[in-house]
Design an enzyme around this catalytic site. Structure first.
Site, mmCIF file in Angstrom:
data_model
loop_
_atom_site.group_PDB
_atom_site.id
_atom_site.type_symbol
_atom_site.label_atom_id
_atom_site.label_comp_id
_atom_site.label_asym_id
_atom_site.label_seq_id
_atom_site.Cartn_x
_atom_site.Cartn_y
_atom_site.Cartn_z
ATOM 1 N N HIS A 181 0.832 -1.206 0.000
ATOM 2 C CA HIS A 181 0.000 0.000 0.000
ATOM 3 C C HIS A 181 0.867 1.257 0.000
ATOM 4 C CE1 HIS A 181 -3.194 -2.803 0.814
ATOM 5 N NE2 HIS A 181 -4.101 -1.847 0.965
ATOM 6 N N HIS A 222 0.246 -4.308 9.065
ATOM 7 C CA HIS A 222 1.689 -4.425 8.896
ATOM 8 C C HIS A 222 2.357 -4.052 10.203
ATOM 9 C CE1 HIS A 222 2.498 -5.186 4.601
ATOM 10 N NE2 HIS A 222 1.375 -4.523 4.367
ATOM 11 N N ASP A 226 7.607 -2.489 8.356
ATOM 12 C CA ASP A 226 7.152 -2.608 6.964
ATOM 13 C C ASP A 226 6.887 -1.235 6.352
ATOM 14 O OD1 ASP A 226 7.156 -5.256 7.705
ATOM 15 O OD2 ASP A 226 4.998 -5.366 7.976
#
Length: 316
Positions: A181, A222, A226
């Site tokens: 994302h 996450h 990350d």
């Protein structure tokens, strides 16, 4: 009023047709590169699906972001996805605005060629990273006790290749470092920062990227690492690849557009008027000057005139 609306609609239609002709010419030259970039999106999804077979649920790792940010909970996990969807759709629409708006700074095909180059490089690094070490997923469906945390061995190659779309994409596990994302979000934000024209929107885009980062961690989709790794990796990837790629002509500073030679005169309009349409200038010179005087400014029809050599330099 009806005559005015019909005239403006006619101008808009001609402008869309001329812009489409130019973009199709560029697409004919760049389609292999664009297709490669699009196919890699599938490869990236396939890799993420494959690492799910290797995922082994376990205790959630200690995380600084989890200590600081309150957990949104399973019922509010849609917030981060909703924000990402808004960012994604609004950016895609913006990349096609040269077809209808007077203000033009780039060619849509060339812009997406650059975007896909950034995405492919970032996603390739991501695949290498999350296959190197598999972390226990922090998302709710990846935790111990969830039926979705482990995948049984595939019964056929087709099961793997189809990646169980879209369920397999939404409920994937194991593809953690680094956030996909954030790859899309940062690539889009950096692209608008360079080629966008609204200073406020540029600032807002960076604020939204920060908010997106916090929501991803708060949603427990996450780990904080990350997101942190995505921030410096994607920015470095975009910085270095952007230096290597040939620069696009800036259509707002006066470069002449790549008007195809096979565009014929339509409705008795000469080629110069098609050039004006492509540049965002009004075809009706008297009408254009009248509007400028009403606004208290004076302009010259010579604005936004680009040389073909500037654009042809991109395609060398």
């Amino acid at each position: 009023m009806k005559v005015y609306i019909a005239r403006e609609a006619s101008k808009l239609w001609r402008k869309v047709c001329v812009e489409t002709s130019v973009e199709l010419q560029l697409l004919a030259e760049k389609w292999k590169l664009l297709l490669t970039g699009l196919l890699f999106q599938y490869i990236h999804g396939l890799a993420a699906r494959g690492v799910h077979y290797l995922h082994r649920p376990g205790p959630t790792l200690q995380d600084l972001g989890y200590m600081i940010l309150p957990e949104l909970g399973r019922e509010r996990g849609y917030i981060s996805e909703s924000l990402f969807t808004i960012v994604f759709l609004s950016f895609v629409l913006w990349t096609f605005h040269p077809f209808v708006y007077h203000s033009k700074r780039f060619y849509t095909v060339l812009l997406w060629w650059r975007i896909l180059a950034f995405l492919v490089a970032s996603q390739l690094l991501r695949i290498i990273t999350f296959y190197s070490t598999q972390l226990p997923g922090p998302n709710y469906h990846c935790r111990e006790g969830s039926k979705l945390a482990r995948l049984p061995p595939p019964e056929s190659i087709a099961e793997v290749l189809l990646i169980n779309f879209p369920h397999g994409v939404i409920y994937g596990c194991g593809d953690l470092i680094f956030s996909s994302h954030m790859i899309f979000t940062l690539v889009f934000v950096r692209t608008y920062h360079k080629y966008g024209s609204k200073r406020f929107v540029k600032l807002l885009a960076w604020v939204i990227a920060i908010i997106q980062s916090l929501l991803i961690v708060a949603s427990r989709k996450h780990y904080t690492v990350d997101v942190v790794v995505a921030w410096y990796t994607v920015n470095l990837v975009v910085f270095f690849i952007d230096k290597k790629l040939p620069e696009m002509p800036d259509r707002s500073t006066g470069s002449q557009p790549m008007l195809p030679l096979n565009i014929k005169e339509k409705d008795g309009k000469p080629r110069e008027e098609n050039l004006k349409l492509l540049n965002g200038n009004s075809v009706d010179t008297a009408d254009w000057r009248q509007r400028m005087q009403v606004n208290g400014t004076h302009g010259d029809d010579g604005n936004h005139v680009h040389s073909e050599s500037a654009v042809n330099g991109v395609n060398r």
